[in-house]
Design a protein around this motif. Structure first.
Motif, PDB file in Angstrom:
ATOM      1  N   ASP A 176     -10.360  -3.437  -6.328  1.00 52.24           N
ATOM      2  CA  ASP A 176     -10.484  -2.640  -5.003  1.00 52.24           C
ATOM      3  C   ASP A 176     -10.204  -1.272  -5.236  1.00 52.24           C
TER       4      ASP A 176
ATOM      5  N   LEU B 115      -4.677  -9.469  -0.748  1.00 56.93           N
ATOM      6  CA  LEU B 115      -5.342  -8.361  -1.360  1.00 56.93           C
ATOM      7  C   LEU B 115      -6.891  -9.001  -1.520  1.00 56.93           C
TER       8      LEU B 115
ATOM      9  N   THR C 185     -10.804   2.037  -4.348  1.00 55.33           N
ATOM     10  CA  THR C 185      -9.930   3.188  -3.656  1.00 55.33           C
ATOM     11  C   THR C 185      -8.578   3.003  -3.676  1.00 55.33           C
ATOM     12  N   GLU C 186      -7.698   1.706  -4.074  1.00 54.96           N
ATOM     13  CA  GLU C 186      -6.227   1.758  -4.742  1.00 54.96           C
ATOM     14  C   GLU C 186      -6.217   1.817  -5.766  1.00 54.96           C
TER      15      GLU C 186
ATOM     16  N   ALA D  51      -9.630  -9.815   0.074  1.00 53.61           N
ATOM     17  CA  ALA D  51     -10.077  -9.693   1.265  1.00 53.61           C
ATOM     18  C   ALA D  51     -10.615  -8.109   0.851  1.00 53.61           C
ATOM     19  N   HIS D  52      -9.816  -7.112  -0.140  1.00 50.44           N
ATOM     20  CA  HIS D  52     -10.230  -5.685   0.555  1.00 50.44           C
ATOM     21  C   HIS D  52     -10.988  -5.850  -1.282  1.00 50.44           C
ATOM     22  N   CYS D  53     -11.185  -6.357  -2.151  1.00 47.99           N
ATOM     23  CA  CYS D  53     -11.778  -6.472  -3.551  1.00 47.99           C
ATOM     24  C   CYS D  53     -12.814  -6.893  -3.634  1.00 47.99           C
ATOM     25  N   ASP D  54     -13.598  -5.941  -4.001  1.00 39.93           N
ATOM     26  CA  ASP D  54     -14.983  -6.805  -5.190  1.00 39.93           C
ATOM     27  C   ASP D  54     -15.023  -7.439  -6.009  1.00 39.93           C
TER      28      ASP D  54
ATOM     29  N   THR E 163      -3.934 -13.431  -3.496  1.00 41.86           N
ATOM     30  CA  THR E 163      -4.131 -14.559  -2.839  1.00 41.86           C
ATOM     31  C   THR E 163      -3.361 -13.902  -1.581  1.00 41.86           C
TER      32      THR E 163
ATOM     33  N   LYS F  30       0.335  -1.240   0.122  1.00 47.67           N
ATOM     34  CA  LYS F  30       0.030  -0.422   0.086  1.00 47.67           C
ATOM     35  C   LYS F  30       0.871   1.093  -0.091  1.00 47.67           C
TER      36      LYS F  30
END
Length: 176
Positions: free
Chosen positions: A140, A126, A142-143, A128-131, A122, A104
């Motif tokens: 993600d 990453l 936002t990133e 866990a923070h992705c759609d 995985t 990040k």
């Protein structure tokens, strides 16, 4: 036990001012005399040398990257093959292939980050923070990060490559 500081050095090939940054979990064999201590742009002809020195696997990765860049910027050359030869991973062409793990603190607000492969994403923690966008793509926003299928013809077919181009265009503003 003391925590060791993680170096901020990014190892890879391409433009240091890259706006399209592909992170991949492995790296090609680098010919003798080729030093990789940071993000290094290739000189004209060096990509051909890397392709010659490496397996067909790496030729496919470079080809898919060239196809993607050509699809995003079709007016720069007449074909993806020409794009690969004249622009891919060279200075001032705003793309990079990065072998260091994504962190990040290395994110650039004006760059698009592609993580090459669900398994690699995985392993980096990453997903866990992705759609889930379906068909092997995760985002993600936002990133400014997209997880893509691995850069292989079976995983990232022409149809999926078109979808990747559409996703980049839809979710991010990529200036040449």
């Amino acid at each position: 036990m003391t925590d060791l500081a993680v170096p901020d050095t990014i190892l890879g090939l391409g433009d240091t001012d890259a706006r399209l940054r592909v992170f991949i979990g492995n790296q090609p064999y680098l010919p003798q005399g080729f030093k990789l201590r940071s993000l290094v742009p290739l000189a004209p002809g060096e990509l051909d040398l890397l392709i010659e020195e490496n397996s067909n696997h790496w030729r496919k990765i470079f080809n898919i990257y060239a196809k993607l860049c050509f699809a995003l910027h079709p007016n720069q050359t007449t074909s993806w093959q020409e794009y690969r030869k004249q622009h891919l991973l060279q200075a001032e062409h705003r793309h990079a292939l990065i072998f260091s793990p994504w962190r990040k603190q290395q994110a650039q607000t004006d760059a698009i980050t592609l993580i090459c492969g669900k398994t690699y994403a995985t392993n980096l923690g990453l997903l866990a923070h992705c759609d889930d966008l379906g068909d092997g793509f995760f985002i993600d926003s936002t990133e400014r990060l997209l997880v893509t299928p691995y850069f292989d013809y079976r995983a990232l077919s022409n149809q999926r490559l078109k979808r990747l181009t559409d996703l980049i265009t839809r979710y991010f503003n990529l200036n040449p």
